[in-house]
Write a protein that holds these residues in place. Structure first.
Motif, PDB file in Angstrom:
ATOM      1  N   LEU A   1       0.820  -1.213   0.000  1.00 49.07           N
ATOM      2  CA  LEU A   1       0.000   0.000   0.000  1.00 49.07           C
ATOM      3  C   LEU A   1       0.854   1.263   0.000  1.00 49.07           C
ATOM      4  O   LEU A   1       0.358   2.352  -0.298  1.00 49.07           O
ATOM      5  N   GLY A   2       2.122   1.122   0.319  1.00 49.12           N
ATOM      6  CA  GLY A   2       3.012   2.271   0.312  1.00 49.12           C
ATOM      7  C   GLY A   2       3.478   2.673  -1.076  1.00 49.12           C
ATOM      8  O   GLY A   2       4.142   3.702  -1.234  1.00 49.12           O
ATOM      9  N   PHE A   3       3.147   1.854  -2.090  1.00 49.87           N
ATOM     10  CA  PHE A   3       3.556   2.154  -3.462  1.00 49.87           C
ATOM     11  C   PHE A   3       2.365   2.690  -4.248  1.00 49.87           C
ATOM     12  O   PHE A   3       1.361   1.998  -4.412  1.00 49.87           O
ATOM     13  N   SER A   4       2.488   3.919  -4.739  1.00 55.17           N
ATOM     14  CA  SER A   4       1.405   4.502  -5.536  1.00 55.17           C
ATOM     15  C   SER A   4       1.495   4.076  -6.992  1.00 55.17           C
ATOM     16  O   SER A   4       0.479   4.008  -7.688  1.00 55.17           O
ATOM     17  N   ASP A   5       2.711   3.782  -7.446  1.00 59.56           N
ATOM     18  CA  ASP A   5       2.896   3.366  -8.830  1.00 59.56           C
ATOM     19  C   ASP A   5       2.507   1.896  -8.978  1.00 59.56           C
ATOM     20  O   ASP A   5       3.066   1.033  -8.287  1.00 59.56           O
ATOM     21  N   PRO A   6       1.569   1.564  -9.870  1.00 65.16           N
ATOM     22  CA  PRO A   6       1.106   0.178 -10.025  1.00 65.16           C
ATOM     23  C   PRO A   6       2.231  -0.795 -10.362  1.00 65.16           C
ATOM     24  O   PRO A   6       2.240  -1.927  -9.872  1.00 65.16           O
TER      25      PRO A   6
ATOM     26  N   ALA B   1       5.426  -0.523  -9.552  1.00 68.32           N
ATOM     27  CA  ALA B   1       6.249  -0.709  -8.353  1.00 68.32           C
ATOM     28  C   ALA B   1       5.558  -1.650  -7.383  1.00 68.32           C
ATOM     29  O   ALA B   1       6.199  -2.526  -6.768  1.00 68.32           O
ATOM     30  N   LYS B   2       4.243  -1.481  -7.235  1.00 65.30           N
ATOM     31  CA  LYS B   2       3.472  -2.352  -6.356  1.00 65.30           C
ATOM     32  C   LYS B   2       3.526  -3.799  -6.851  1.00 65.30           C
ATOM     33  O   LYS B   2       3.731  -4.728  -6.067  1.00 65.30           O
ATOM     34  N   GLU B   3       3.365  -3.974  -8.151  1.00 68.03           N
ATOM     35  CA  GLU B   3       3.395  -5.321  -8.713  1.00 68.03           C
ATOM     36  C   GLU B   3       4.773  -5.955  -8.559  1.00 68.03           C
ATOM     37  O   GLU B   3       4.897  -7.141  -8.254  1.00 68.03           O
ATOM     38  N   ALA B   4       5.825  -5.148  -8.748  1.00 69.02           N
ATOM     39  CA  ALA B   4       7.192  -5.661  -8.584  1.00 69.02           C
ATOM     40  C   ALA B   4       7.442  -6.082  -7.140  1.00 69.02           C
ATOM     41  O   ALA B   4       8.100  -7.097  -6.879  1.00 69.02           O
ATOM     42  N   TYR B   5       6.913  -5.292  -6.204  1.00 68.18           N
ATOM     43  CA  TYR B   5       7.081  -5.638  -4.790  1.00 68.18           C
ATOM     44  C   TYR B   5       6.414  -6.968  -4.452  1.00 68.18           C
ATOM     45  O   TYR B   5       7.025  -7.841  -3.827  1.00 68.18           O
ATOM     46  N   THR B   6       5.160  -7.129  -4.843  1.00 68.86           N
ATOM     47  CA  THR B   6       4.442  -8.359  -4.503  1.00 68.86           C
ATOM     48  C   THR B   6       5.070  -9.564  -5.191  1.00 68.86           C
ATOM     49  O   THR B   6       5.121 -10.655  -4.617  1.00 68.86           O
TER      50      THR B   6
END
Length: 410
Positions: A184-189, A191-196
């Motif tokens: 939830l700390g990533f606003s860029d989709p 970046a969020k996908e890379a994190y997960t």
């Protein structure tokens, strides 16, 4: 100064009665990065607010850079002792304790010494294998933790000061992107996908491959892909073996495939839902269903991540019910299937899940299993329909509203 943590009341209220129990080890398990460390910090914050001196709260994070080389019981004890300033009673938190082989003897010793209220976390069910389970029977209590439920997802976005869209939009996003708290700390989709994706890769590498030597990595990867891609579907081992042989051209024995699924379950990447026959009142071997610990797991392992509402809604409710302390099984009634038989204590409920029953044929199909159930336990139909029909004593509820309200079924 660190920002205040989002406190996950769903779990804190379960653990609070044990805060001062120095004879009971508090064990928090759950898939990697589901929020166990932050839960421990939230407990510590509550203890500080209660007046416990900071010196009496001791944290050992075995995933941290400074302690990542702590691998033996002696090294663990040395790390703990180095953080004790005096002999006053202590609240001792050990994060990712399974990183130390033989940690059980250290934990047991501090419990036996008295004066230590012990909290330990682990990313997989190996945590309660071996010595801990046998030596501490009745002396530990386990709390299974999950990624953010829909209500928690909304609350954490508010806590972070993020703009909330409509409930329907947020629900669809949560079903697609999941509830790993840090995401939830990533606003860029992207970046969020890379994190997960990185989180899922870590689970596979650190909680499966690093703990179990897998000889045929290709067979394991294809078996895992099949289980993830077919979540919420009936899993017949013979059919999976045939699929792998005929489609993937990989030969896997039943026993090996069962072992692979067990590894995924132990890492808490998947949760197994057993099947129960309502006529014979017996559990059935085989033909279980597997559900994902978080929706992001499917997205992280697939290039085509379009949302399939049927299994996604089942998965969401299944995990919610587990987080509420329910036992869940799939019901079979002759040739019909009841999505879930839910038990909590001595109470039961029967549940069907569908995206919509606006089509009369679908409505009849979803209500059919209920007509074969003769006992008086409550029956529920969950859909996303805005207008809900009520018939045959079945409660028709909106799943999104139910999850947003963080309701209990039993």
């Amino acid at each position: 100064m660190n920002e205040p943590l989002y406190r996950r009341e769903r779990y804190l209220k379960k653990i609070r009665p044990y805060y001062d129990a120095d004879d009971i080890i508090k064990v928090v398990t759950g898939v990697r990065r589901c929020g166990k460390s932050c839960l421990m910090r939230s407990i510590a914050d509550e203890l500080l607010e209660r007046g416990v001196p900071e010196k009496d709260i001791v944290f050992i994070d075995l995933d941290s850079r400074r302690l990542r080389n702590v691998r033996t019981p002696d090294q663990l004890e040395e790390a703990i002792e180095a953080r004790l300033e005096d002999d006053d009673p202590k609240y001792l938190f050990i994060d990712e304790v399974q990183n130390v082989a033989g940690f059980e003897e250290v934990i047991n010793a501090y419990r036996n010494d008295g004066g230590f209220s012990l909290f330990v976390t682990g990313s997989n069910s190996y945590l309660l294998s071996g010595d801990l389970a046998t030596k501490l029977t009745g002396r530990y209590v386990e709390f299974d933790m999950f990624t953010l439920g829909f209500s928690e997802y909304l609350q954490m976005k508010e806590h972070l000061g993020q703009t909330l869209e409509s409930d329907a939009q947020e629900f669809e996003t949560w079903l697609k992107e999941g509830g790993f708290p840090r995401s939830l700390g990533f606003s860029d989709p992207q970046a969020k996908e890379a994190y997960t994706k990185d989180v899922v890769d870590q689970i596979i590498e650190k909680d499966i491959r690093a703990r179990k030597k897998i000889r045929n990595t290709v067979a394991f990867e294809r078996s895992m892909a099949y289980a993830i891609n077919n979540f919420a579907a009936t899993t017949n081992l013979s059919n999976v073996v045939d699929y792998l042989r005929n489609v993937e051209h990989i030969t896997v024995k039943h026993q090996t495939l069962s072992g692979y699924l067990g590894l995924l379950e132990s890492a808490k990447l998947l949760y197994r839902c057993p099947r129960f026959d309502l006529k014979s009142r017996r559990s059935l071997r085989g033909e279980e269903k597997y559900y994902l610990a978080d929706p992001a797991i499917y997205r992280a392992r697939n290039t085509d991540a379009r949302l399939n509402y049927g299994p996604a809604l089942e998965n969401a409710l299944f995990i919610h019910l587990l987080s509420k302390g329910c036992s869940v099984s799939v019901g079979r009634i002759g040739k019909l299937e009841c999505d879930f038989i839910v038990r909590k204590g001595d109470e039961y409920a029967y549940v069907q899940v569908a995206m919509t029953v606006a089509d009369p044929r679908v409505e009849e199909r979803e209500y059919a299993p209920f007509s074969k159930i003769n006992d008086g336990w409550p029956r529920y139909l969950f859909t996303l329909d805005p207008l809900r029909s009520q018939r045959d004593g079945v409660r028709h509820l909106n799943l999104m509203d139910f999850l947003k309200a963080d309701e209990d079924l039993l």
